[in-house]
Write an enzyme that holds these catalytic residues in place. Structure first.
Site, PDB file in Angstrom:
ATOM      1  N   ILE A 537       1.113  -1.210   0.150  1.00  0.00           N
ATOM      2  CA  ILE A 537      -0.390  -0.052   0.358  1.00  0.00           C
ATOM      3  C   ILE A 537       0.994   1.414   0.140  1.00  0.00           C
ATOM      4  O   ILE A 537       0.423   2.701   0.093  1.00  0.00           O
ATOM      5  CB  ILE A 537      -1.399  -0.316   0.831  1.00  0.00           C
ATOM      6  CG1 ILE A 537      -0.170   0.001   2.488  1.00  0.00           C
ATOM      7  CG2 ILE A 537      -2.095  -0.813   1.053  1.00  0.00           C
ATOM      8  CD1 ILE A 537      -0.734   0.275   3.779  1.00  0.00           C
ATOM      9  N   VAL A 539       5.071   2.987  -0.779  1.00  0.00           N
ATOM     10  CA  VAL A 539       6.617   2.415  -0.733  1.00  0.00           C
ATOM     11  C   VAL A 539       7.458   3.855   0.190  1.00  0.00           C
ATOM     12  O   VAL A 539       7.089   5.208  -0.701  1.00  0.00           O
ATOM     13  CB  VAL A 539       7.048   2.471  -1.871  1.00  0.00           C
ATOM     14  CG1 VAL A 539       8.857   2.268  -1.530  1.00  0.00           C
ATOM     15  CG2 VAL A 539       6.528   0.687  -2.337  1.00  0.00           C
ATOM     16  N   GLY A 541      10.983   5.520   2.330  1.00  0.00           N
ATOM     17  CA  GLY A 541      12.403   4.885   1.834  1.00  0.00           C
ATOM     18  C   GLY A 541      13.168   4.449   3.078  1.00  0.00           C
ATOM     19  O   GLY A 541      14.016   3.933   2.651  1.00  0.00           O
ATOM     20  N   PHE A 542      12.202   3.852   3.955  1.00  0.00           N
ATOM     21  CA  PHE A 542      12.398   2.613   4.741  1.00  0.00           C
ATOM     22  C   PHE A 542      12.488   1.949   3.961  1.00  0.00           C
ATOM     23  O   PHE A 542      12.756   0.626   4.562  1.00  0.00           O
ATOM     24  CB  PHE A 542      12.044   3.075   5.828  1.00  0.00           C
ATOM     25  CG  PHE A 542      11.509   2.455   7.012  1.00  0.00           C
ATOM     26  CD1 PHE A 542      10.467   1.070   6.585  1.00  0.00           C
ATOM     27  CD2 PHE A 542      12.987   1.747   8.066  1.00  0.00           C
ATOM     28  CE1 PHE A 542      11.222   0.172   8.268  1.00  0.00           C
ATOM     29  CE2 PHE A 542      12.513   1.287   8.506  1.00  0.00           C
ATOM     30  CZ  PHE A 542      11.957   0.309   9.155  1.00  0.00           C
ATOM     31  N   GLY A 543      11.850   1.271   2.870  1.00  0.00           N
ATOM     32  CA  GLY A 543      11.790  -0.070   2.417  1.00  0.00           C
ATOM     33  C   GLY A 543       9.944  -0.325   2.371  1.00  0.00           C
ATOM     34  O   GLY A 543       9.255   0.845   2.144  1.00  0.00           O
ATOM     35  N   LYS A 544       9.140  -0.883   1.983  1.00  0.00           N
ATOM     36  CA  LYS A 544       7.802  -1.209   1.069  1.00  0.00           C
ATOM     37  C   LYS A 544       6.301  -1.408   3.023  1.00  0.00           C
ATOM     38  O   LYS A 544       6.807  -1.549   3.640  1.00  0.00           O
ATOM     39  CB  LYS A 544       8.084  -2.153   0.689  1.00  0.00           C
ATOM     40  CG  LYS A 544       7.721  -2.251  -0.907  1.00  0.00           C
ATOM     41  CD  LYS A 544       8.020  -3.887  -1.989  1.00  0.00           C
ATOM     42  CE  LYS A 544       8.760  -2.921  -2.849  1.00  0.00           C
ATOM     43  NZ  LYS A 544       8.199  -4.225  -3.876  1.00  0.00           N
ATOM     44  N   VAL A 545       5.485  -1.043   2.237  1.00  0.00           N
ATOM     45  CA  VAL A 545       4.349  -0.611   3.873  1.00  0.00           C
ATOM     46  C   VAL A 545       3.424  -1.794   2.762  1.00  0.00           C
ATOM     47  O   VAL A 545       2.268  -1.486   2.016  1.00  0.00           O
ATOM     48  CB  VAL A 545       3.757   0.825   3.707  1.00  0.00           C
ATOM     49  CG1 VAL A 545       2.939   0.197   4.980  1.00  0.00           C
ATOM     50  CG2 VAL A 545       4.671   1.560   4.485  1.00  0.00           C
ATOM     51  N   LYS A 559       4.956  -2.321   7.875  1.00  0.00           N
ATOM     52  CA  LYS A 559       6.302  -1.740   7.240  1.00  0.00           C
ATOM     53  C   LYS A 559       8.017  -2.578   7.114  1.00  0.00           C
ATOM     54  O   LYS A 559       8.065  -2.725   8.237  1.00  0.00           O
ATOM     55  CB  LYS A 559       6.833  -0.388   8.016  1.00  0.00           C
ATOM     56  CG  LYS A 559       7.190   0.650   7.825  1.00  0.00           C
ATOM     57  CD  LYS A 559       6.791   1.807   7.597  1.00  0.00           C
ATOM     58  CE  LYS A 559       8.608   2.990   8.431  1.00  0.00           C
ATOM     59  NZ  LYS A 559       7.894   3.914   8.698  1.00  0.00           N
ATOM     60  N   ASP A 655      10.057  14.842  10.153  1.00  0.00           N
ATOM     61  CA  ASP A 655       9.456  15.302   9.641  1.00  0.00           C
ATOM     62  C   ASP A 655       8.079  15.391   8.437  1.00  0.00           C
ATOM     63  O   ASP A 655       7.244  14.207   8.454  1.00  0.00           O
ATOM     64  CB  ASP A 655      10.190  13.632   8.546  1.00  0.00           C
ATOM     65  CG  ASP A 655       9.922  13.774   6.615  1.00  0.00           C
ATOM     66  OD1 ASP A 655      10.135  14.517   6.484  1.00  0.00           O
ATOM     67  OD2 ASP A 655      10.453  12.231   6.572  1.00  0.00           O
TER      68      ASP A 655
END
Ligand SMILES: *[C@@H]1O[C@H](CO)[C@@H](O)[C@H](O)[C@H]1NC(C)=O
Ligand SMILES: *[C@@H]1O[C@H](CO)[C@@H](O)[C@H](O)[C@H]1NC(C)=O
Ligand SMILES: *[C@@H]1O[C@H](CO)[C@@H](O)[C@H](O)[C@H]1NC(C)=O
Length: 863
Positions: A537, A539, A541-545, A559, A655
């Site tokens: 659902i 994407v 900087g950390f990775g995919k959600v 996440k 952020d």
């Protein structure tokens, strides 16, 4: 012996003599001028702390080191600012004394640092001890672990200013209070000793004319040290004995905060000839708090600070003043009250200092009797009317409170009583009015709270969440109150987290690990159909959600960090630490995490309506109505306000952007993504945050320039969000012509030219009440002010947005609304100060015309 050897012998002897002379000289300079010692107790070698300050081993200063042990702390609490000096301790099982050579005839500042934990399996609750220095009892029957609990900090510091000695000897004795109790012990982690020219002078005793307290023969304990109207000043920026100056806002009584301001460039601040820089650094004088621009409001309230103290002692209250605005005598004259008594009838800073930009300090002493209510010291300012000054206003730049020893040379008070359990205040009205007890605890936390005070957040939220689980509800009014949790059991179970291979995992505190659920990788794979792309659902900087299901029924957001991302690791830990402790209606809740096979996975509440951005532009979702947008902004502001002030120390999000504001199925806004969060009020922060993080388009230009992080950086980013919500376009859009690429620059440009209407989201046309729009854009504009000091606090932003919503709602009523800009600020003021409006109006000759439109705000219901 030939002449050559004789010659060599001669040279050698000279060298030996020279060496001795040099040694003697260096020793004598150490004792005659300002000596300082920074000792890490129990450490075997000298070492640097995170500020680059060297702490020496304490053993050479101990008279009888055979009677003490050195032990290391079993657990490094994540809130500790530095390993040195907290991770080692000197443990005393019988009376022991440090002997330190200090400058003769100089006042000696002594700081004792404590991190109470189970050293070598000793029980911290059995440690009660006395500390005596040069005949003064500094601490008596003192329990560091109870004190830490009351402060909700894992470590803390006590500061004393000891009477000058003729001999130059400083003896500090640690002694168990009850000698016969088995396993009882005394301990200390760090000792700082700094000798300096004295900065105390005899002070008038308030309430007794012509009576002065004698300071030369007395020792002091620091109770509070505030940079009024300014920000925290770390020890490295102090001009005296490496003091920390704290922000004053949490000590202010009620909602009457007055206004804060900074010297403008034309004002050059300079110490007067007879004053020394040791009294306070120029940074203290550079900012101030005054009562506000409206004299008729100022005469109706006192600008008041409250401090928690022990009864039966005399306190020295030092006011630091420096006029930054006015130039003449009788422009700003005010009364100073200390504990309800008049300390000064007509304080006029220009009359004292002779000129603008010249610091002056005034001391007053007050005796706190043992009467109900006297555990608090009140300091209040009020305009003085008797000299008919030009402005009804008051000013203060800095404030210090010192406790003086009693006639028996004692400074010790009883151990504090840890406060009752916390509850979470979601209620908007309550959020503005911190309870007395919150303030009180804040105060101690503020001052003795360690020279790098940032630990509290952690502690605070533990209790928070724990209480939630027990379903506890306190009856005490508001606030995020403190814990009486046992520290010992939180520090035992660190092994639960050490399954992963990442070295960072060991840094995750046992507390965080115990607070949220630990998922197995199997559960996660099962819930996400083995990380199926169809479940993605988002994407970042950390990775995919991924959207996922846990326990076969609960929808969650999962996440998963990109295994190749190195930076992710630290942020992963930060996020668990932060989120597992933060619970608020407007913050996304962390349900749990999974750390297995090098995977770093976080599990959150599912937010059915996704991010705010996807409802604003570049999507096929129906446009949000204006009232929906306002409500979402208010929710997000509330979440951020809570981050900034709900905890004992400021948490800065770093952020803030529309993709980090999520919406649940009921359209409730929740702030997410704390991976970059930093705890504020931490002198370290200026060093730590030298890498600028955050998202382009939202970055505070001041942060970018000075690389200094404050909560006002979040306010800036939130201002960008407000413009984005209004105009429904990205913060940066390179597809636009040059001057329009940056939304903020373009919006400010249009605002100046009066064409802002043209860039408002066309979907909003016809829905906007002009008054509401004006309040909204005014607020957004203030948020993005160049200078952080000119930006409002998140609390003020919140109030303004609520006011805007109120205006929007009022406009739906059929009656026409008469608008007058003076009314607007006037009503806001009255509301903020909690003043009965009628009493204000009656005092002013040309009372502003009262508009019906504002009556709901003037009487905002239950307080
Ligand atoms: C203050 O002094 C009075 C009289 O000596 C004594 O009764 C009282 O307990 C003391 N209060 C505290 C808090 O020490
Ligand atoms: C301000 O404080 C003084 C001293 O406590 C008190 O006498 C006075 O009534 C207060 N004034 C207002 C307006 O609250
Ligand atoms: C502090 O203690 C010293 C030494 O006992 C004494 O001379 C002095 O008067 C005390 N100060 C006060 C304010 O009582």
């Amino acid at each position: 012996m030939n002449s050559n050897t004789l010659y060599l012998f001669f040279i050698f002897s000279i060298l030996v003599i020279l060496n001795n002379v040099f040694h003697f000289l260096s020793q004598s300079t150490a004792s005659d001028s300002d000596a300082s010692y920074v000792l890490a107790c129990g450490a075997s070698t000298d070492a640097e702390d995170t500020n680059g300050r060297t702490w020496k081993s304490d053993s050479q200063f101990l008279l009888n080191s055979g009677d003490s042990m050195t032990l290391s702390a079993p657990v490094q609490d994540p809130s500790l600012p530095s390993i040195i000096p907290y991770m080692t301790a000197r443990i005393f099982t019988s009376t022991s004394t440090y002997k330190i050579l200090v400058a003769k005839g100089r006042r000696c500042w002594l700081r004792l640092h404590f991190y109470p934990t189970s050293y070598g399996n000793l029980d911290p609750s059995k440690s009660y001890f006395d500390v005596i220095a040069n005949g003064f009892t500094l601490l008596h029957n003192f329990s560091a672990s109870i004190t830490a609990q009351a402060l909700t900090q894992v470590y803390f510091m006590k500061e004393f200013a000891l009477r000058p000695t003729r001999s130059g000897d400083l003896n500090i004795t640690f002694k168990r209070t009850l000698e016969h109790i088995k396993d009882a012990y005394a301990f200390v982690n760090g000792i700082e000793v700094i000798s300096m020219p004295d900065i105390f002078v005899p002070a008038p005793l308030v309430g007794y004319s012509d009576q002065f307290v004698e300071v030369d023969s007395s020792s002091f304990q620091t109770i509070a040290r505030l940079n009024v109207g300014g920000q925290l000043i770390p020890p490295t920026n102090d001009s005296g004995p490496a003091r920390t100056w704290y922000d004053d806002s949490s000590y202010i009584f009620g909602a009457a905060f007055g206004v804060t301001f900074k010297a403008d460039e034309s004002v050059k601040i300079q110490y007067p000839g007879n004053s020394s820089k040791e009294i306070a650094p120029l940074d203290v004088y550079n900012t101030a708090r005054s009562m506000g621009p409206h004299g008729n409001i100022n005469i109706n309230y006192n600008l008041t600070w409250i401090f928690q103290i022990d009864a039966n002692f005399t306190y020295l209250v030092r006011f630091h003043f420096c006029e930054l605005e006015f130039e003449s005598v009788n422009q700003r004259v005010f009364q100073i009250f200390v504990n309800n008594q008049t300390a000064e009838e007509n304080a006029d800073v220009i009359a004292w200092a002779k000129s603008r930009g010249v610091p002056v300090s005034k001391d007053y002493a007050v005796y706190a009797r043992d009467e109900p209510g006297d555990e608090e010291l009140w300091v209040a300012l009020h305009p003085s009317l008797s000299t008919k000054p030009q402005f009804y206003d008051a000013i203060l730049n800095g404030l210090e409170i010192f406790k003086m020893n009693d006639t028996r040379g004692n400074l010790a008070g009883p151990n504090p009583v840890p406060s009752p359990m916390p509850t979470q205040a979601d209620d908007a009205v309550e959020e503005y009015r911190p309870s007395r007890s919150k303030r009180a605890a804040h105060l101690i936390g503020g001052i003795i709270g360690g020279f790098v005070g940032c630990s509290v957040v952690a502690r605070l939220f533990i209790c928070f969440t724990k209480e939630k689980r027990k379903g506890y509800r306190s009856t005490s009014s508001v606030g995020y109150r403190l814990p009486s949790y046992g520290r010992s059991h939180t520090s035992t179970s660190s092994s639960t987290m050490s399954s992963g291979k990442s070295t960072a995992s060991s840094h995750l505190s046992s507390v965080a690990a115990g607070l949220c659920r630990h998922f197995s990788l199997l559960e996660i794979k099962h819930g996400t159909k083995n990380f199926s792309e169809s479940q993605v659902i988002g994407v970042g900087g950390f990775g995919k959600v991924y959207e996922g299901l846990i326990d076969g029924k609960t929808k969650v957001a999962i996440k998963r960090s990109n295994p190749s991302s190195d930076q992710g690791c630290e942020e992963f830990l930060t996020e668990i630490e932060m989120l597992s402790r933060l619970r608020h209606k407007h913050l996304v809740s962390l349900i749990g995490f999974c750390e297995e096979d090098g995977e770093m996975i976080l599990v959150y509440d599912y937010m059915a309506n996704g991010t705010l951005r996807e409802h604003l532009y570049r999507s096929n979702k129906p446009a949000l109505s204006w009232k929906q947008r306002l409500a979402i902004c208010i929710g997000a502001a509330r979440g951020l306000h809570y981050l900034h002030t709900g905890a004992w120390y400021t948490i800065i999000h770093r952020d803030v952007k529309t993709t980090n504001i999520l919406l649940d199925e009921k359209w409730v806004a929740k702030v997410s993504d704390f991976g970059l969060s930093k705890m504020g009020s931490n002198p370290n922060q200026t060093h730590v945050s030298t890498i600028v993080k955050g998202s382009f388009g939202y970055l505070d230009p001041e942060y970018f320039r000075r690389q200094q992080l404050t909560e006002k950086s979040d306010v800036y980013s939130f201002g960008v969000v407000l413009f984005e919500v209004l105009c429904a376009r990205p913060a940066l859009d390179p597809s636009f012509p040059m001057e329009q690429v940056s939304l903020v620059d373009w919006a400010l440009h249009c605002q100046r030219k009066g064409t802002l209407e043209d860039i408002i989201d066309p979907n909003l046309k016809g829905q906007l009440n002009p008054l509401c729009l004006r309040k909204f854009t005014e607020t957004a504009e203030k948020c993005v002010a160049e200078d952080g000091l000119d930006r409002p606090s998140m609390g003020a932003v919140l109030r303004n947005l609520e006011f805007a919503l109120q205006l929007e709602k009022t406009s739906e009523q059929p009656e026409p609304v008469s608008y007058n800009s003076a009314d607007d600020t006037y009503a806001m003021y009255t509301v903020m100060l909690g003043i009965d409006e009628n009493s204000v109006v009656s005092l002013e000759n040309n009372a502003p015309h009262k508009s019906n439109a504002f009556s709901p705000m003037v009487n905002p219901g239950p307080r």
